[in-house]
Design a protein around this motif. Sequence first.
Motif, PDB file in Angstrom:
ATOM      1  N   SER A 177       0.851  -1.193   0.000  1.00  0.00           N
ATOM      2  CA  SER A 177       0.000   0.000   0.000  1.00  0.00           C
ATOM      3  C   SER A 177       0.889   1.247   0.000  1.00  0.00           C
ATOM      4  O   SER A 177       1.848   1.338   0.768  1.00  0.00           O
ATOM      5  N   ILE A 178       0.541   2.178  -0.872  1.00  0.00           N
ATOM      6  CA  ILE A 178       1.310   3.410  -1.007  1.00  0.00           C
ATOM      7  C   ILE A 178       1.036   4.303   0.194  1.00  0.00           C
ATOM      8  O   ILE A 178      -0.107   4.494   0.592  1.00  0.00           O
ATOM      9  N   MET A 179       2.089   4.889   0.737  1.00  0.00           N
ATOM     10  CA  MET A 179       1.953   5.789   1.883  1.00  0.00           C
ATOM     11  C   MET A 179       2.019   7.255   1.441  1.00  0.00           C
ATOM     12  O   MET A 179       1.020   7.937   1.446  1.00  0.00           O
ATOM     13  N   GLN A 180       3.193   7.713   1.057  1.00  0.00           N
ATOM     14  CA  GLN A 180       3.375   9.099   0.630  1.00  0.00           C
ATOM     15  C   GLN A 180       4.738   9.259  -0.022  1.00  0.00           C
ATOM     16  O   GLN A 180       5.580   8.377   0.060  1.00  0.00           O
TER      17      GLN A 180
ATOM     18  N   ALA B 290      12.036   7.420   5.245  1.00  0.00           N
ATOM     19  CA  ALA B 290      10.953   6.454   5.050  1.00  0.00           C
ATOM     20  C   ALA B 290      10.725   5.640   6.322  1.00  0.00           C
ATOM     21  O   ALA B 290       9.585   5.361   6.688  1.00  0.00           O
TER      22      ALA B 290
ATOM     23  N   ILE C 262       8.535   7.332   8.996  1.00  0.00           N
ATOM     24  CA  ILE C 262       7.067   7.334   8.843  1.00  0.00           C
ATOM     25  C   ILE C 262       6.495   5.919   8.869  1.00  0.00           C
ATOM     26  O   ILE C 262       5.308   5.734   8.653  1.00  0.00           O
ATOM     27  N   GLY C 263       7.351   4.924   9.103  1.00  0.00           N
ATOM     28  CA  GLY C 263       6.877   3.550   9.226  1.00  0.00           C
ATOM     29  C   GLY C 263       6.792   2.783   7.924  1.00  0.00           C
ATOM     30  O   GLY C 263       6.090   1.774   7.853  1.00  0.00           O
ATOM     31  N   ALA C 264       7.490   3.224   6.891  1.00  0.00           N
ATOM     32  CA  ALA C 264       7.458   2.533   5.601  1.00  0.00           C
ATOM     33  C   ALA C 264       8.365   1.314   5.625  1.00  0.00           C
ATOM     34  O   ALA C 264       9.361   1.281   6.344  1.00  0.00           O
ATOM     35  N   SER C 265       8.014   0.319   4.819  1.00  0.00           N
ATOM     36  CA  SER C 265       8.864  -0.861   4.711  1.00  0.00           C
ATOM     37  C   SER C 265       9.714  -0.820   3.440  1.00  0.00           C
ATOM     38  O   SER C 265      10.630  -1.620   3.292  1.00  0.00           O
TER      39      SER C 265
ATOM     40  N   ALA D 213       7.023   6.091  -0.764  1.00  0.00           N
ATOM     41  CA  ALA D 213       7.125   5.107   0.312  1.00  0.00           C
ATOM     42  C   ALA D 213       5.910   4.177   0.278  1.00  0.00           C
ATOM     43  O   ALA D 213       4.809   4.587  -0.073  1.00  0.00           O
ATOM     44  N   TYR D 214       6.140   2.930   0.637  1.00  0.00           N
ATOM     45  CA  TYR D 214       5.048   1.957   0.715  1.00  0.00           C
ATOM     46  C   TYR D 214       5.212   1.090   1.950  1.00  0.00           C
ATOM     47  O   TYR D 214       6.281   1.044   2.564  1.00  0.00           O
ATOM     48  N   ARG D 215       4.121   0.419   2.305  1.00  0.00           N
ATOM     49  CA  ARG D 215       4.119  -0.491   3.448  1.00  0.00           C
ATOM     50  C   ARG D 215       3.574  -1.830   2.986  1.00  0.00           C
ATOM     51  O   ARG D 215       2.592  -1.883   2.245  1.00  0.00           O
TER      52      ARG D 215
END
Length: 112
Positions: free
Chosen positions: A43-46, A75, A78-81, A109-111
Amino acid sequence: MRIAVACIAIALVLVGCASPSRNHIAGSGANVTVAPDLPLHASIMQRVSAMICADSFIAPTPSSADALKALQDEAAAIGASGVYKVKYAQTGLLDRCGLLPGLEATAIAYRM
């Protein structure tokens, strides 16, 4: 005369606030992966960006590896993987680095 002094003081305060922090936590972005495309089920974050400035006028422009490490740290903050579509751009005159040479890295960034 007072207005000119006040304007100069305000400008100096704003320049100080806009200058990048040279202290960042090393290794916090070690678990952030770099991918050419968005992985399945992610899922895309920002959009994230990081700018690295040279230490002096005569120092060379920072390397893309340094900019990527700073980008991974942003990244991770903000909690991105992971990040994908990484792009690099040299900073222009009077950017956040002031008159020093710099390199900016941006990505999405994505998670997982």
